[in-house]
Design an enzyme around this catalytic site. Structure first.
Site, short mmCIF file in Angstrom:
data_model
loop_
_atom_site.label_atom_id
_atom_site.label_comp_id
_atom_site.label_asym_id
_atom_site.label_seq_id
_atom_site.Cartn_x
_atom_site.Cartn_y
_atom_site.Cartn_z
N HIS A 112 81.41 28.90 79.40
CA HIS A 112 82.17 28.12 80.06
C HIS A 112 82.56 29.27 81.41
O HIS A 112 82.96 30.47 81.08
CB HIS A 112 83.70 27.71 79.57
N ASP A 139 85.76 31.51 80.52
CA ASP A 139 85.57 32.60 79.52
C ASP A 139 85.24 33.66 80.22
O ASP A 139 85.37 34.69 79.76
CB ASP A 139 84.54 32.20 78.25
N GLU A 148 78.54 16.23 75.00
CA GLU A 148 79.03 16.60 73.64
C GLU A 148 80.20 15.80 73.13
O GLU A 148 81.14 15.85 73.69
CB GLU A 148 79.67 18.19 73.70
N GLU A 155 78.01 18.37 67.81
CA GLU A 155 78.86 19.51 66.85
C GLU A 155 79.21 18.84 65.63
O GLU A 155 79.83 17.97 65.51
CB GLU A 155 80.00 19.68 67.84
N HIS A 196 82.99 17.96 65.03
CA HIS A 196 83.14 16.65 65.98
C HIS A 196 82.86 15.56 65.22
O HIS A 196 83.47 14.29 65.26
CB HIS A 196 82.63 16.80 67.23
N ASP A 232 76.00 22.21 68.38
CA ASP A 232 76.83 23.13 68.37
C ASP A 232 77.18 23.41 66.68
O ASP A 232 77.61 22.40 66.04
CB ASP A 232 78.04 22.87 68.92
N ASP A 289 89.74 20.28 64.15
CA ASP A 289 88.51 21.18 64.66
C ASP A 289 88.72 22.55 64.24
O ASP A 289 89.14 23.43 65.12
CB ASP A 289 88.36 20.78 66.09
N ASP A 344 86.40 24.73 63.41
CA ASP A 344 85.13 25.42 64.18
C ASP A 344 85.05 26.58 62.95
O ASP A 344 84.78 28.01 63.51
CB ASP A 344 85.69 26.03 65.32
#
Ligand code: XUL
Ligand code: CO
Length: 436
Positions: free
Chosen positions: A101, A104, A232, A268, A271, A296, A307, A309
């Site tokens: 991003h 980031d 996404e 993802e 998700h 993802d 989430d 991750d």
């Protein structure tokens, strides 16, 4: 610059018998599976936001992550130093791609113009490292969700000034992606949804979101960006309801607003779970629409409903993903991006290596198993046979549109009661287990 990970070598392949935690047991980048190397099939990418920026905080505790190279300042110098560390990480891990991003990689400034300058400066550093290492950008994106101005959304904000700011930020992120030769550009609807319908004009918000995406398509043509656009899907978090809630909702949106020719989906796993779907379901929905673009790669936790991750380690999961991907003909401009973070308790730099090794090995196994299942042919043959009544006779006439209710009534009146066969789910589950 001194190495950030001096005690970690370039991760070698040592094979399934190895007990070395810093070695691949299954991912051998140049091993050929079905005419392509593992590296070509899998197109692994590291996620800048998790690897370099995630402090591993949770709602009850501060970040724990140790990043000795990072002075925690918002300076451009610090941001540029991180880039060097990230490329050392990509190199040692054997990751060919990365994703980022805008915010980031470079700090948000006091004004938009300062933010744009910061981004340009760090993009210069990223470019230098790409050129020196041969690493590539899989996709870029703009962070339209952290700053308070985006509390009501970016493209779906009730404020037209915020919409304009979002467009400006996406423009700069697309410029950065183009400058870095990015193969794609992602829109994840960070806060593109609602928290309550009491204050929301859903129709207007969706119209505006479509406008933003059309503007991006127009701008890509203007600057010569040939990368693939992705949406996404995610059903919730941070909003109560995200407009891009799942693959089917995204496809409906893209069709409604005449965007199907320009967008594919970046699916993802976590998700999909939040949407009460399996990842395989999402992959099939996308594949059927010719919109399976990128993945993802992560997973949630069965006991936690958010989430999380986590890094994917479940071989059934990676097998299902690779089965659908191989059936779709593999990635074109997409790849497997590790949108995943180590647990808060796994706070040392070395944990980043263990996490990625596990994910890459799990996908290497998924690839080998999925390829073997397809080569074996029994699964596909079973499905083909299950639908064989459509290949000729009345089935073929229905599919080709030759018959209607009158003919089918006639047909059924003059034929015996239909017979049906077992779905053999358990037998097929056992078949999959033969390969795991
Ligand atoms: C958030 C998420 C994002 C997108 C990119 O859940 O997955 O990191 O992948 O904005
Ligand atoms: Co993601």
């Amino acid at each position: 610059m001194a190495e950030a990970f001096p005690n970690v070598p370039k991760i070698p392949y040592e094979g399934p018998q190895s007990k070395n935690p810093l070695a691949f047991k299954h991912y051998l980048h140049n091993e050929v599976i079905g005419g392509k190397t593992m590296k070509e099939h899998l197109r692994f990418a590291g996620a800048y936001w998790h690897t370099m920026r995630n402090e591993l905080s949770d709602p009850f505790g501060v970040g724990t992550s140790l990043k000795p190279w990072d002075d925690r300042s918002d300076s451009v110098e610090n941001a540029q130093r991180r880039v060097g560390v990230f490329f050392e990480f990509l190199d040692k891990m054997g990751l060919e791609y990365y994703c980022f991003h805008d915010r980031d990689v470079a700090p948000e400034g006091a004004t938009l113009s300062e933010s744009n300058k910061n981004l340009e400066a760090v993009v210069g550093t990223l470019k230098e490292h790409q050129d020196a290492t041969g690493k590539k950008l899989l996709w870029g994106t703009a962070c339209l969700f952290i700053h308070p101005r985006y509390m009501h959304g970016g493209g779906t904000s009730c404020s037209s000034d915020v919409f304009a700011y979002s467009a400006a930020q996406v423009k700069a992120a697309m410029d950065a992606t183009l400058a870095l030769g990015g193969e794609g550009y992602v829109f994840w609807g960070g806060r593109e949804g609602y928290t309550t319908l009491l204050n929301t004009d859903m129709k207007r918000e969706l119209d505006h979101l479509a406008k933003l995406l059309h503007m991006a398509v127009d701008y890509a043509a203007q600057i010569g960006f040939k990368g693939q656009f992705f949406i996404e899907p995610k059903p919730k978090e941070p909003t109560t309801h995200q407009y891009d809630s799942d693959a089917a909702a995204c496809l409906n949106f893209l069709r409604e607003y005449d965007l199907m020719d320009h967008f594919q989906l970046n699916l993802e796993t976590n998700h999909a779970t939040l949407a009460n779907h399996s990842m395989q379901h999402e992959m099939v929905v996308a594949r059927n629409a010719g919109a399976l673009g990128s993945v993802d790669a992560n997973t949630g936790h069965p006991q936690l409903g958010w989430d999380t991750d986590q890094f994917p380690t479940d071989i059934y999961l990676t097998t299902e993903i690779m089965l659908e991907l191989l059936k779709a003909g593999g990635f074109k401009q997409g790849g497997l991006n590790f949108d995943a973070k180590p647990r808060r308790e796994s706070f040392e730099p070395i944990d980043l290596f263990h996490a990625h090794i596990g994910g890459m090995d799990a996908f290497a196994r998924g690839l080998k198993i999925a390829h073997a299942i397809i080569e074996d042919g029994r699964l596909d043959d079973f499905v083909a046979k299950r639908y064989s009544s459509w290949d000729s006779g009345i089935g073929a006439k229905i599919e080709s549109g030759e018959v209607g209710f009158s003919e089918l009534s006639e047909y059924s009146l003059s034929n015996p009661e239909p017979t049906v066969e077992s779905g053999r789910q358990e037998m097929l589950e056992n078949l999959i287990n033969e390969f795991i």
